[in-house]
Design an enzyme around this catalytic site. Structure first.
Site, short mmCIF file in Angstrom:
data_model
loop_
_atom_site.label_atom_id
_atom_site.label_comp_id
_atom_site.label_asym_id
_atom_site.label_seq_id
_atom_site.Cartn_x
_atom_site.Cartn_y
_atom_site.Cartn_z
N HIS A 66 2.05 -2.88 5.71
CA HIS A 66 1.03 -2.54 6.70
C HIS A 66 -0.14 -2.95 5.95
O HIS A 66 -0.85 -4.17 6.46
CB HIS A 66 1.34 -1.45 6.51
CG HIS A 66 1.32 -0.95 4.47
ND1 HIS A 66 -0.73 -1.72 3.90
CD2 HIS A 66 1.94 -0.82 3.54
CE1 HIS A 66 -0.27 -1.27 2.40
NE2 HIS A 66 1.37 -1.26 2.50
N GLN B 174 -6.75 -3.79 -4.85
CA GLN B 174 -7.38 -2.98 -5.80
C GLN B 174 -6.95 -1.81 -5.86
O GLN B 174 -6.69 -1.12 -7.25
CB GLN B 174 -8.76 -2.96 -5.55
CG GLN B 174 -9.84 -1.59 -6.71
CD GLN B 174 -9.50 -2.51 -7.71
OE1 GLN B 174 -9.60 -3.10 -8.11
NE2 GLN B 174 -9.58 -1.26 -8.57
N ARG C 256 5.11 3.10 0.71
CA ARG C 256 5.43 4.71 -0.05
C ARG C 256 5.16 5.44 1.11
O ARG C 256 5.96 7.03 1.28
CB ARG C 256 5.33 4.67 -1.23
CG ARG C 256 6.61 3.84 -2.42
CD ARG C 256 6.90 4.46 -3.30
NE ARG C 256 7.51 3.92 -3.87
CZ ARG C 256 7.66 2.48 -4.98
NH1 ARG C 256 6.32 1.50 -5.01
NH2 ARG C 256 8.02 1.30 -5.45
N HIS D 37 -2.09 -5.04 3.71
CA HIS D 37 -1.47 -5.96 3.95
C HIS D 37 -2.05 -7.40 4.68
O HIS D 37 -2.51 -8.48 4.13
CB HIS D 37 0.16 -6.73 3.38
CG HIS D 37 0.69 -5.23 2.78
ND1 HIS D 37 1.42 -4.67 2.76
CD2 HIS D 37 1.34 -5.25 1.53
CE1 HIS D 37 1.61 -4.26 2.01
NE2 HIS D 37 1.69 -5.07 0.80
#
Length: 325
Positions: A30, A148, A187, A33
């Site tokens: 997504h 992070q 998720r 990334h």
């Protein structure tokens, strides 16, 4: 041109050009990334090389977790990685990474891996560090980029690199959020409309805590938001020292991480904000718009629950170059 590689032999056969950077993922890519890949591309430069690994690691899933239903979108992953600037996508099968079956020798995350996420998911960080170590050996990067958002994972990877003398620099990339504050995650696609609305309490709690000046007040503010939030099953909210993820006490000074985990329906979500306590200026970040790329100041980049820009009193430190699937 972006190349798809599926074997360790194929990876070893690649020509090495300039600075090599790696981004490790479990797929279902997504915008978060993409931000990692773009940051790696900037560090690699035109002459360097960016490798994106896509591997759903069975070692870091527990018996009752979502390995079988974890989203797998290989074609979309390759397209996103290519568009974001990857030179190579390394997408091995399980038996390529673990050719003898489950490895008999694994890394241990130690006491640091038994806290927070490790307490909820026993063995998770051992499996994570084992595959990260293998992928670092296979890709042999100069720099490795981790988000992070997975703060405890990032801290453990940094510790592994330090303790075991891996010749790699770990670079942290700030969390990428939706316009409403929800941290981007593979998720999130599991969430119903009602569950997603409930999940927004996680970021609201973090931003509420970050506006306070002392560790005790930070904890209290975050707890207050979550206590009043319907539709969430809270796992933990904690303020910890990022060096070892032990509790940051009321007299804590320096860097800290405010971390939270909860379930919305059947989906478990985590989030965090890095903070700094002490005699530091409390800058008010510009948080007026949605984020499609990391906030390079490390400050929250989403509005608070009232629709006004978040203005934390505890400073959010720069994410300076020093994790993961």
């Amino acid at each position: 041109m972006t190349v798809l590689v599926r074997t360790a032999t194929g990876l070893a056969a690649l020509d090495r050009t300039g600075r090599r950077c790696v981004v490790m993922t479990m797929g279902a890519l997504h915008d978060g990334h993409a931000a990692l890949i773009r940051t790696a591309r900037e560090h690699a430069g035109a002459e360097g090389q960016v490798i994106v690994t896509v591997f759903v690691n069975p070692l870091q899933f527990g018996a009752n977790e979502d390995l079988d239903r974890y989203p797998r979108t290989p074609d979309a992953d390759f397209a996103l990685a290519r568009e974001a600037g990857a030179d190579v996508v390394f997408a091995p099968a399980v038996d390529e990474v673990y050719p003898g079956g489950d490895p008999q020798v694994r890394l241990s995350a130690g006491p640091m891996g038994e806290r927070l996420e490790g307490a909820t998911r026993p063995g998770h960080f051992d499996g994570m560090l084992t595959v990260v170590a293998k992928l670092l050996h296979l890709t042999a990067p100069d720099l490795a980029f981790f988000g992070q958002k997975d703060a405890q994972q990032l801290a453990l990877i940094r510790r592994m690199v330090l303790d075991l003398n891996f010749p790699v620099e770990v670079v942290a990339v700030p969390t990428v959020r939706e316009a409403d504050g929800l941290a981007r995650s593979s998720r999130n696609r599991y969430l119903s409309r009602e569950e997603r609305a409930a999940a927004l309490a996680l970021s609201r709690a973090l931003f509420a805590g970050a506006r306070e000046r002392t560790p005790a007040a930070v904890r209290e503010a975050a707890h207050r938001v979550l206590k009043e939030a319907p539709g969430l099953e809270l796992d933990y909210v904690a303020l910890v020292d990022p060096a070892d993820f032990t509790d940051a006490g009321d007299g804590h000074r320096g860097d800290a991480v405010l971390a939270v985990a909860a379930r919305a329906g059947a989906t478990r979500l985590i989030d965090n904000l890095p903070l700094t306590f002490g005699d530091v200026p409390h800058d008010t970040p510009d948080a007026t718009g949605p984020t499609g790329a990391p906030d390079t100041t490390g400050a929250p980049d989403t509005p608070d629950a009232t629709g006004a820009p978040a203005a934390p009193a505890a400073q959010h430190p720069q994410h300076t170059p020093g994790a993961a699937p």
